[in-house]
Design a protein around this motif. Structure first.
Motif, PDB file in Angstrom:
ATOM      1  N   GLN A   1       0.932  -1.238   0.054  1.00 53.80           N
ATOM      2  CA  GLN A   1       0.118  -0.074   0.051  1.00 53.80           C
ATOM      3  C   GLN A   1       0.879   1.372  -0.156  1.00 53.80           C
ATOM      4  OE1 GLN A   1      -3.065  -0.206   3.245  1.00 53.80           O
ATOM      5  NE2 GLN A   1      -3.164  -2.446   2.923  1.00 53.80           N
ATOM      6  N   THR A   2       1.899   1.345   0.780  1.00 59.78           N
ATOM      7  CA  THR A   2       2.875   2.276   0.801  1.00 59.78           C
ATOM      8  C   THR A   2       3.268   2.532  -0.635  1.00 59.78           C
ATOM      9  OG1 THR A   2       3.365   2.083   3.189  1.00 59.78           O
ATOM     10  CG2 THR A   2       4.975   3.363   1.824  1.00 59.78           C
ATOM     11  N   VAL A   3       4.061   1.610  -1.287  1.00 59.37           N
ATOM     12  CA  VAL A   3       4.764   2.050  -2.623  1.00 59.37           C
ATOM     13  C   VAL A   3       3.241   2.289  -3.444  1.00 59.37           C
ATOM     14  CG1 VAL A   3       5.599   0.753  -4.508  1.00 59.37           C
ATOM     15  CG2 VAL A   3       6.314   0.225  -2.247  1.00 59.37           C
TER      16      VAL A   3
ATOM     17  N   TYR B   1      -9.431  -3.113 -13.930  1.00 62.41           N
ATOM     18  CA  TYR B   1      -8.220  -3.407 -13.643  1.00 62.41           C
ATOM     19  C   TYR B   1      -7.455  -3.046 -15.277  1.00 62.41           C
ATOM     20  CZ  TYR B   1      -3.823  -6.418 -13.783  1.00 62.41           C
ATOM     21  OH  TYR B   1      -2.837  -7.019 -14.000  1.00 62.41           O
ATOM     22  N   ASP B   2      -6.576  -2.120 -15.473  1.00 56.86           N
ATOM     23  CA  ASP B   2      -5.908  -1.752 -16.462  1.00 56.86           C
ATOM     24  C   ASP B   2      -4.719  -1.329 -16.407  1.00 56.86           C
ATOM     25  OD1 ASP B   2      -5.184  -1.299 -19.124  1.00 56.86           O
ATOM     26  OD2 ASP B   2      -6.958  -0.148 -19.460  1.00 56.86           O
ATOM     27  N   PRO B   3      -3.724  -1.899 -16.381  1.00 59.65           N
ATOM     28  CA  PRO B   3      -2.245  -1.326 -16.083  1.00 59.65           C
ATOM     29  C   PRO B   3      -1.904  -0.271 -16.729  1.00 59.65           C
ATOM     30  CG  PRO B   3      -2.142  -3.708 -16.232  1.00 59.65           C
ATOM     31  CD  PRO B   3      -3.383  -3.354 -16.646  1.00 59.65           C
ATOM     32  N   ARG B   4      -2.661  -0.107 -18.176  1.00 53.79           N
ATOM     33  CA  ARG B   4      -2.166   1.074 -19.123  1.00 53.79           C
ATOM     34  C   ARG B   4      -2.685   2.287 -18.441  1.00 53.79           C
ATOM     35  NH1 ARG B   4      -5.205  -1.973 -23.921  1.00 53.79           N
ATOM     36  NH2 ARG B   4      -6.763  -2.144 -22.425  1.00 53.79           N
ATOM     37  N   ARG B   5      -3.213   2.621 -17.627  1.00 51.29           N
ATOM     38  CA  ARG B   5      -3.617   3.638 -16.987  1.00 51.29           C
ATOM     39  C   ARG B   5      -2.625   4.627 -16.389  1.00 51.29           C
ATOM     40  NH1 ARG B   5      -9.345   2.784 -13.942  1.00 51.29           N
ATOM     41  NH2 ARG B   5      -8.027   1.945 -12.374  1.00 51.29           N
TER      42      ARG B   5
ATOM     43  N   TYR C   1       5.098  -2.311 -13.887  1.00 50.56           N
ATOM     44  CA  TYR C   1       4.666  -3.213 -14.951  1.00 50.56           C
ATOM     45  C   TYR C   1       5.413  -3.205 -15.990  1.00 50.56           C
ATOM     46  CZ  TYR C   1       0.541  -6.150 -16.166  1.00 50.56           C
ATOM     47  OH  TYR C   1      -0.225  -7.159 -16.710  1.00 50.56           O
ATOM     48  N   ASN C   2       5.649  -4.284 -16.605  1.00 45.12           N
ATOM     49  CA  ASN C   2       6.374  -4.507 -18.020  1.00 45.12           C
ATOM     50  C   ASN C   2       5.356  -4.347 -19.096  1.00 45.12           C
ATOM     51  OD1 ASN C   2       7.824  -5.505 -20.031  1.00 45.12           O
ATOM     52  ND2 ASN C   2       8.351  -7.399 -19.175  1.00 45.12           N
TER      53      ASN C   2
ATOM     54  N   ARG D   1       0.071  -1.456 -10.865  1.00 41.48           N
ATOM     55  CA  ARG D   1       1.297  -0.620 -10.979  1.00 41.48           C
ATOM     56  C   ARG D   1       2.544  -1.624 -10.889  1.00 41.48           C
ATOM     57  NH1 ARG D   1       1.008   4.732 -10.728  1.00 41.48           N
ATOM     58  NH2 ARG D   1      -0.959   5.493 -10.119  1.00 41.48           N
ATOM     59  N   GLY D   2       2.098  -2.895 -10.960  1.00 40.24           N
ATOM     60  CA  GLY D   2       3.368  -3.919 -11.100  1.00 40.24           C
ATOM     61  C   GLY D   2       3.882  -4.498  -9.944  1.00 40.24           C
ATOM     62  N   ILE D   3       3.095  -4.305  -8.936  1.00 41.75           N
ATOM     63  CA  ILE D   3       3.192  -4.582  -7.457  1.00 41.75           C
ATOM     64  C   ILE D   3       2.431  -5.937  -7.021  1.00 41.75           C
ATOM     65  CG2 ILE D   3       4.058  -3.950  -5.126  1.00 41.75           C
ATOM     66  CD1 ILE D   3       3.986  -1.047  -6.376  1.00 41.75           C
TER      67      ILE D   3
END
Length: 1722
Positions: free
Chosen positions: A1148-1150, A1219-1223, A1231-1232, A1264-1266
């Motif tokens: 949560q912190t990251v 859920y969309d990492p592109r945002r 995220y790769n 965010r890749g975490i």
């Protein structure tokens, strides 16, 4: 039962919030005024104290320090010791030696330390007996044992003590924690109050020196473990500790100045010293070197001179010294009280006399030391200095009949033995020293002694307290009561006979006496049939779902309602998806390892010569076509990658070379050479391209010398010269054309260049020959060796580091089984259920091509856990967990399937050493019916483990399989690991807020100077090539004139070598390490210390590490660390944090930090996020309204028994954020972006995994890749994290140790975030093994973040722990073996396996002395099973044996639970309101209270309750009780009856066996010094007069008594648990006794949670970590549900039908709170 009223939910929440808001200021909260102006309590309550195995990280070269004063204090306060009647010194010595021997059995370097300050404290007591005992113990340990005893330290705060700690570097210091807090025992209150200051000083002194403390309280010694409370070093409290330590030091100095003056005020001291000096030589001449008589004689003479009226007591006191030698140990048992609460109470005169004698003896002992007197051959005198009870017994006898006692004494003194002669001589010396005329003219007891009353004979103050035997005639017999309820008075065992019983007991059975017939009362009261029910495990053990593919047939009543095919289809779909994530694509495109051979079939006809020729031509044509295709691939690759960066092109070419044919590899390597040369011309100073160019040139020369033309040769030589290595270029030309020489300086420069920069790229010089069994690659030498053993059908133990190729060996073993008979089965045992799913998916991915070879009705892979089953009886490869395989091996109905098992793979076999589960792993090795493959990366004693397994295999095999009993050992050293692990520390930058610097550390810096000097490098210590060179350079600076320095120069070592190979670098490393060890023995220690200091981080860096190890600092720096690792291209990374809540907090912190950074960089983004949140909130409200309307329309539907996961999940509220990492922007995400999926794939992923996730932060983290991974998360959340990380989509995962054991999630970097008491060397090796992906990362990175420097050193230098037994026998196992042997259709094999378990336990193999103890434990268990009506005389299970074995995993409490069922305990609780068939809240709470004692015990330190009360003082009530409260009186009575019955059976057995067996109880030697106190030889030569005969009658003929404990009197009676506990103190789980009245404090976390349901309160105040709370609550729910399911199978008997429904309600109520608190679906 007194329950705290459960407040409402709102009140609970308010209290929780209030506690949380004030938690930060806990240490600053004001407390009540304490007379001591030291704020020690606030710091003491801040220390982390955990109950654990304190020797889990112990190494043989480490010292264990034991505080001697704590040892004496704990012994004096022992409940079995009688210290009130003058002191029982021999029993005290026995207690001290018993604890020390427990340490010495497991720790080789045990040292005892006494502080001079404590001698002053002991001297302040009114009675000097404790001080005398302390002096006697010190003398005894120094003279009679090999124990190192140090007494030269003033206090625990002295500089000399700290220097000693620094030199020894002990593993921990053992001390007492009783003086740290005032005890409620008023009897020892003065001792504890005086000892508070030195004991607090010891604790804080150890904390300042970064050393853990272990407390004696609650300490338990087991076979290979010591369980105790461990107070861990807290670096975050370093400043507070230093501040309080200064105050303690000032107080200690004032005490040291004041207290000796107070002690010296005694008027008798100088007078006695003068008297001692004047008479000591006289007594030495009189009795020789008899230390006891000399000390007693001088003290008695001094007393008699000053108080002649005490002559009667003096005579008795001297006489008791003689009786100590005359009486055998078994005859010194003296009873001084009647019943259980009427103790012998000395009158004031006798008490004062003993006090005076204690003082004189103590002073005399000091004067003996001052005069440097030596008394050889008096070892017994120090251990058995005096016997206060024996003296009081003489006083009693005189008070009863002084005339008869006088005659008896005269008769004794007239005896001709040497002891009687010494008594007369010493008495004459006493009279002479006291200036008395004649000893014989003085009456034994003067008439002038005044008693209260007229007649001293009948009205003595002792008479009314004397026992019945004493009030009778002097020679009368003792009348003793024997409490044997339901058991015959004769010591007869129940007659039992079956094969394994008769074979295991052996000749001992012929010596024992057995009863003819006997029937248990409980057995007669059961159902008329008394039938035994086998548990087929056809139902999930905690869910109650029926499993179709079990070992039994599907009931007809369920066939129409269940659809198991759907569940199996869903699981197979999950495995396929899992397998695709493992292979990096679809199974159709995967490339499994190919092995030669197919399933064995009939012989094929021979081929003709023409056919062979055609085949060869076809193979050549195919070969040429394959070469052309690879050439085309290379051309295409070069064209497509031309637009990429140079580094990207290089990565693609490297990957192509690894898979290409040798002929095509030449062209690819030539392209790499040209690329590196071109880029070096552009970036001439970049080291990366220099290294790659040098490596490319030598790769061409080594691999393709015949293909290099003259032009290419000239270019290679030219480029190497331009790098500055002319000598190396000459060597290249010499290899291609002829011999050439090189100069010294140029050669040295090239060696240094390679060692510094190319260590991770060095290739092995071992050329392995291709193995015809493997097509895809050439296996390593150790892999080929293992395959040879597997082909011969022999067992193998493999010890190899992580990522070394153990999985390939498993695949080969599976292939062997798949090629054999289709009925053959291989069982793969994984330690966790998560690994089961991974292995099953891997099997599907690897052997999908084998499905076509399977006959109809057979499947490739099956899964069997207690939660799920998939084709367990139809498959050829079964993947399971050890607990389930253990059930199958001992299941009667599964024995036909067991016969089909041909090979077993035991993965992570080092789990055998785990506490709890280790017993199951050991039982597997004792029971497996076939060869096995044991795999592990962490076995410290592999050869000994192999020898034990071979012994076991030989015992199980018959003549036909004797050859297969051979067990081989294959070791692949950690130094041969594919990728080296580079270690780093994170040092906070003090100039910037929460900024961090990642600093590389040398592995040798973790080794202390003293350890290096004394022991050298650890056995498995490794360095990289650059680190080896760095160590050599530092040696050159510190020892420039050493003669051997030149021989270790890298140029001298690698002279004439063109390229350094990995093996050569390892040889150089070994030579440098040997040279360093020799230099460490240099007399000038300053140079050695300077060398080691040069390798270590600076003092400021180490201090910053310790001061910033708090979790708050961790949270502040985690984002900066991850961004730095990302910049340095060290991702992907796994961040290990061993507490669940902290993992979530870090994620949560990251996420929040990255979100804020993104908002700051893009102002318009903030408004967009607000609009998005508003939209999601409105959608959520709309969805809630729609769902509410649907529920009202449809109503509640009853769930079917086959309620699947989707239906259960649909009952929960979905979280619909997209859920969309592109945002997220790339620079603010891990995220790769190259792995971004299409919108359709993302939507599918969300529907499958995230639709019903209740943790919004988890979804935000994945975007965010975490990722986050721990056991408290939902299963689908964990699966999605694993899937995305393996696919390379997310680059960061924060996890607990759930990813340590074999989960396939390789990464480039591993970060250890924060310290934890559960972070040990074994876990460190497992977790660090994740770093360095084979084939991708030549170097793995280990980063320590927030871990104290001392802990880092411990983790890096502690060797692999040795594998030791956790125990293999308990009552449940013995009952299961009986059931297995009696019901198995293969009786001979069952008998062999049973005897294998009994005869070849690992603990017995390691220590043969345990064999007779284990045999007695087995016999006792059989006796208990017989008397409880669970086993027939012929060895068949009866009654409720099935119910007991179904709960075997909670042994011994499963026997307790069944006993409670029989005695009606649970009936009494529920019967009050059972008419409504619904339990009230109060009844549910009472049920949970009792079950918490059965299934929810967790031992905590008493300070947990004190800390809670201290914090909440004046704030109102708390909803938590913290400490588990006692049970209601009526329930406790039933428990007492059960405990008494078990103890009675155990003591009855011991009485029956001891006369025929020399057992542990009858040993008369001290456990450590081995001094024998039986005195049998003296007793045989002594004339038994009336006095000695009276003592023998008083002691009785009870040979099974605890002889040393009997010296203090049998306070609790023979039938006591403590009595039995001494006999079986090291067995696995002990007797089925529920101890609710002991002094152990248990956490009330289960009961508190059931009352208020607040997890945060438990985590804050229970003294348990968040993971311990989660696992404890989960286990309690599962155990309760399992008991309900098992009771359901007895429903037809109508005996437990009500209880089944009651337990079902308890499980449902508890499960509802549990699932709500953790947001889980049960």
């Amino acid at each position: 039962m007194s329950h705290v009223e459960s407040p409402s939910e709102s009140e609970d929440s308010e209290w929780i919030e209030e506690s949380e808001s004030e938690s930060g200021s806990d240490s600053e909260t004001e407390i009540e005024s304490d007379p001591e102006p030291l704020d020690f309590d606030s710091i003491y309550h801040s220390f982390a104290i955990h109950y654990t195995d304190v020797l889990r990280d112990y190494e043989e070269d480490q010292a264990v320090l034991v505080d001697g004063d704590s040892l004496v204090l704990e012994a004096i306060m022992d409940r079995s010791l009688d210290w009130d009647h003058g002191g029982q010194f021999l029993h005290l010595t026995y207690l001290v030696e018993k604890k020390l021997s427990g340490f010495q059995r497991k720790a080789t370097q045990v040292r005892v330390v006494f502080f001079k300050f404590m001698e002053v404290v002991w001297s302040l007591l009114p009675d000097s007996s404790a001080l005398l005992a302390r002096k006697a113990i010190i003398r005894h340990l120094n003279r009679s044992t090999r124990m190192s005893v140090a007494c030269e330290f003033e206090s625990a705060l002295s500089d000399k003590w700290k220097e000693y700690l620094k030199e020894e570097c002990p593993c921990f210091v053992v001390m007492s924690d009783k003086p740290l807090e005032l005890s409620s025992l008023s009897k020892f209150r003065s001792v504890i109050e005086n000892a508070r200051l030195p004991f607090r000083s010891l604790l804080l002194g150890c904390q300042q020196m970064e050393i853990d403390c272990v407390f004696f309280a609650g300490m338990k010694f087991r076979v290979n473990r010591i369980h105790a409370f461990r107070c861990c070093f807290s670096p975050s409290l370093r400043d507070e500790v230093e501040q309080v330590e200064k105050e303690l030091k000032r107080a200690t100095l004032s005490h040291l100045q004041f207290l000796p003056c107070q002690r010296q005020q005694n008027e008798d001291r100088d007078d006695f010293e003068e008297f001692f000096t004047a008479n000591v030589e006289t007594f030495i001449r009189a009795v020789g070197g008899h230390f006891r008589l000399i000390l007693f004689g001088i003290s008695a003479a001094y007393t008699l001179r000053n108080m002649p009226r005490k002559i009667d007591l003096v005579q008795l006191f001297v006489l008791h010294a003689g009786l100590i030698e005359l009486l055998p140990l078994r005859d010194r048992y003296q009873m001084l009280f009647r019943g259980h609460d009427q103790f012998f109470d000395m009158d004031k005169e006798t008490s004062m006399f003993l006090t005076k004698m204690h003082y004189l003896l103590c002073s005399g002992e000091s004067l003996v030391a001052a005069h440097d007197l030596s008394f050889p051959h008096c070892e017994k005198h120090y251990a058995d200095l005096m016997d206060g009870r024996l003296f009081c017994r003489l006083v009693q006898l005189f008070r009863k009949s002084p005339a008869k006692l006088s005659d008896a004494i005269a008769e004794t003194c007239q005896s001709s033995n040497s002891t009687s002669t010494r008594l007369l001589v010493v008495w004459n010396a006493i009279c002479s020293a006291a200036a008395l005329s004649s000893s014989r003219e003085i009456p034994l007891w003067p008439r002038c002694l005044e008693f209260k009353g007229d007649d001293a004979e009948t009205k003595s103050p002792f008479t009314h307290l004397a026992p019945a035997w004493l009030r009778s005639d002097f020679h009368g017999k003792s009348e003793r009561r024997r409490h044997n309820v339901g058991i015959t008075k004769r010591p007869l065992l129940l007659n039992t006979s079956f094969f394994s019983y008769d074979a295991y007991v052996g000749e001992m059975k012929t010596k024992l006496a057995y009863e003819e017939e006997w029937c248990s009362v409980s057995a007669r009261s059961r159902s008329p049939t008394g039938a035994h029910r086998y548990y087929h495990d056809d139902f999930h053990w905690h869910s109650g779902k029926y499993i179709a593919d079990g070992m039994g047939a599907l009931p007809a009543v369920l066939k129409s309602t269940l659809s198991p095919v759907r569940d199996q289809t869903k699981y197979k779909s999950f495995l396929q998806d899992y397998a695709e994530s493992l292979v990096g694509g679809t199974l159709l495109n995967s490339h499994p390892l190919l092995f030669e051979g197919k399933r064995q079939q009939g012989a094929k006809p021979k081929q003709s010569a023409k056919a062979k020729k055609i085949i060869e031509e076809n193979q050549k044509r195919k070969y040429k076509v394959a070469i052309d295709k690879e050439e085309e691939k290379l051309t295409t690759l070069i064209k497509m990658s031309s637009s990429s960066s140079a580094e990207g092109q290089l990565r693609e070419l490297d990957a192509f070379v690894k898979k290409a044919h040798p002929e095509v590899q030449f062209h690819a390597r030539e392209r790499i050479f040209d690329l590196c040369r071109k880029e070096l011309d552009i970036e001439k100073q970049r080291l990366f391209w220099k290294v790659r160019l040098f490596m490319a040139a030598h790769s061409l020369v080594d691999e393709h010398p015949s293909l290099i033309n003259k032009k290419l040769k000239r270019e290679i030589v030219k480029e190497v010269k331009q790098l500055g290595f002319s000598a190396n270029a000459a060597l290249i030309a010499g290899k291609l054309e002829g011999e050439m020489t090189a100069s010294h300086s140029e050669s040295e420069a090239c060696c240094r260049f390679q060692l510094l920069n190319m260590g991770h790229m060095m290739q092995s010089d071992k050329k392995l020959a291709p193995d015809p069994r493997v097509k895809e690659f050439i296996p390593d030498e150790w892999q080929a060796k293992v395959m040879d053993f597997i082909d011969r059908n022999e067992s193998v133990v493999v010890s190899a580091p992580t990522s070394s190729g153990k999985t390939f060996i498993s695949f080969y073993c599976m292939e062997k089984i798949l090629r054999s008979n289709p009925d053959d089965v291989l069982v793969y045992v994984s330690p966790t259920k998560a690994l089961v799913n991974q292995v099953a998916a891997t099997v599907y991915a690897q052997f999908a091509h084998r499905k076509a070879d399977l006959p109809e009705g057979k499947t490739l892979c099956g899964v069997f856990t207690r939660d799920y089953r998939l084709d367990p009886m139809k498959c050829q490869i079964l993947v399971t967990v050890p607990e389930v395989f253990d059930i199958l091996l001992l299941s009667v109905v599964a024995q036909k399937w067991v016969q089909r098992v041909k090979y077993d793979i035991l993965d992570e076999v080092h789990c055998l050493g785990d506490e709890g589960r280790g017993m199951v792993w050991e039982r597997l090795l004792l029971l497996v019916p076939c060869p096995f493959l044991a795999l592990s990366a962490t076995i410290g004693n592999p050869d000994r483990f192999r020898r034990w397994t071979e012994t076991v295999q030989r015992a199980k095999s018959d003549k036909s399989t004797a050859k297969a009993s051979k067990v081989h050992l294959v070791i692949h050293k950690s130094s041969d690991r594919f990728s080296y692990l580079q270690k780093y520390i994170v040092v906070p930058d003090q100039s910037k807020s929460f900024r961090t610097d990642v600093v590389a550390i040398h592995p040798a810096s973790a080794i202390s100077t003293n350890r290096m000097i004394n022991f050298g490098f650890p056995e498995d210590f490794t360095m990289s090539a650059a680190e080896t060179l760095h160590l050599y350079d530092e040696m050159s600076k510190q020892f420039p004139h050493n003669a051997s320095l030149a021989a270790n120069n890298p140029e001298a070592f690698f002279r004439g070598e063109r390229i350094i190979r990995r093996n050569g670098a390892k040889e150089y490393e070994t030579k440098v390490k040997t040279f360093v060890e020799e230099l460490s023995k240099d007399p000038d220690k300053s140079k050695v210390e300077a060398l080691w200091n040069s390798l270590q981080p600076t003092s400021n860096e180490r201090l910053a590490l310790d001061k910033n190890s708090s979790f708050r600092k961790l949270v502040g720096g985690i984002t900066d660390l991850l961004l730095k690792l990302n910049e340095e291209e060290k991702l992907p990374v796994i961040v290990f944090c061993l507490e669940r809540k902290r993992c979530e907090t870090l994620v949560q912190t990251v996420v929040e930090d990255l979100f804020c950074m993104e908002e700051e960089s893009t102002p318009s983004l903030a408004q967009r996020h607000k609009d998005e949140k508003r939209r999601l909130k409105e959608e959520k409200k709309k969805r809630k309204r729609e769902e509410k309307q649907n529920r009202l329309l449809k109503g509640k539907k009853k769930r079917s028994p086959q309620w699947d996961d989707e239906k259960e999940e649909s009952a929960s509220e979905p979280v619909m954020s997209e859920y969309d990492p592109r945002r997220c922007r790339k620079e603010y995400s891990f995220y790769n972006m190259n792995k971004i999926r299409t919108s359709e794939d993302l939507a599918k992923l969300e529907r499958k995994y995230l639709k019903y996730s209740r943790n919004a932060w988890f979804k935000e983290g994945l975007q965010r890749g975490i990722g986050c991974h721990h056991s408290g998360m939902a299963k689908k959340e964990r699966q999605l994290t694993e899937k995305l990380f393996r696919e390379g989509a997310i680059k960061v995962v924060v996890a607990t140790s759930t990813l340590a054991l074999g989960i396939h999630m390789p990464c480039r970097t591993v970060v250890f975030a924060g310290d934890s008491p559960f972070l040990n060397s074994l876990g460190f090796r497992q977790m660090s093994g994740r770093a360095g992906r084979r084939g991708f990362d030549p170097v793995g990175n280990i980063v320590f973040f927030g871990v104290p420097w001392k802990k880092i050193c411990q983790l890096m230098t502690t060797g692999v722990p040795s594998l030791h037994s956790s125990g293999s026998l308990d009552f449940s196992t013995i009952l299961r073996l009986v059931m297995y042997e009696s019901g198995s259709p293969f009786s001979e094999e069952a008998q062999r396996k049973t005897l294998s378990v009994l005869n070849n336990a690992m603990a017995v193999y390691e220590n043969a002395d345990l064999a007779p103890l284990q045999r007695h434990f087995y016999l006792l268990a059989i006796e208990y099973l017989r008397r409880k009506g669970l086993m027939s005389p012929s060895g068949h299970p009866i009654g409720l044996a099935g119910l007991v074995t179904h709960q075997f995993y909670v042994d011994p409490n499963n026997f307790v639970a069944v006993s409670f069922l029989e005695r009606g305990l649970f009936h009494r609780i529920v019967e009050a309101n059972w008419r409504s068939r619904k339990l009230s809240d109060d009844t549910l709470r009472r049920m949970v209270h009792v079950l918490a004692y059965l299934f929810g015990l967790h031992q905590v330190h008493p300070k947990v309750k004190q800390r809670h009360d201290r914090h909440n003082r004046g704030k109102g009530g708390s909803p938590s009780q913290i400490i588990l409260p006692p049970l209601d009186e009526d329930i406790q009575k039933i428990i007492d009856k059960h405990n008494n019955e078990v103890t009675e059976i155990a003591t009855y057995y011991i009485k029956s066996v001891v006369p025929f067996e020399d057992t542990k109880l009858t040993r008369s030697a001290l456990p450590l010094s081995k001094i024998d106190f039986s005195n049998d030889s003296i007793a045989e030569n002594t004339e038994w007069n009336s006095l000695l005969s009276n003592f023998r009658r008083q002691a009785g003929n009870d040979d099974n008594r605890l002889w040393f404990s009997a010296l203090s009197g049998d306070k609790r009676g023979v039938n006591d648990f403590y009595y039995v506990e001494e006999f079986f103190d090291i067995m696995s789980n002990g007797l089925p006794i529920l101890e609710t009245k002991n002094n152990v404090t248990y956490s009330s976390y289960v009961l508190d949670f059931f009352k208020h349901g607040q997890v945060k309160a438990l985590e804050k105040w229970s003294g348990m970590t968040s993971g311990e709370v989660f696992r404890g609550l989960q286990d309690f729910y599962y155990c309760t549900k399992a008991l309900s399911i098992s009771l359901e199978q007895y429903e037809k008997q109508n005996e437990f039908i009500d209880l089944f429904q009651a337990f079902d309600q308890v499980a449902a109520a508890f499960g509802a709170k549990y699932s709500k608190a953790y947001k889980l679906l049960l």
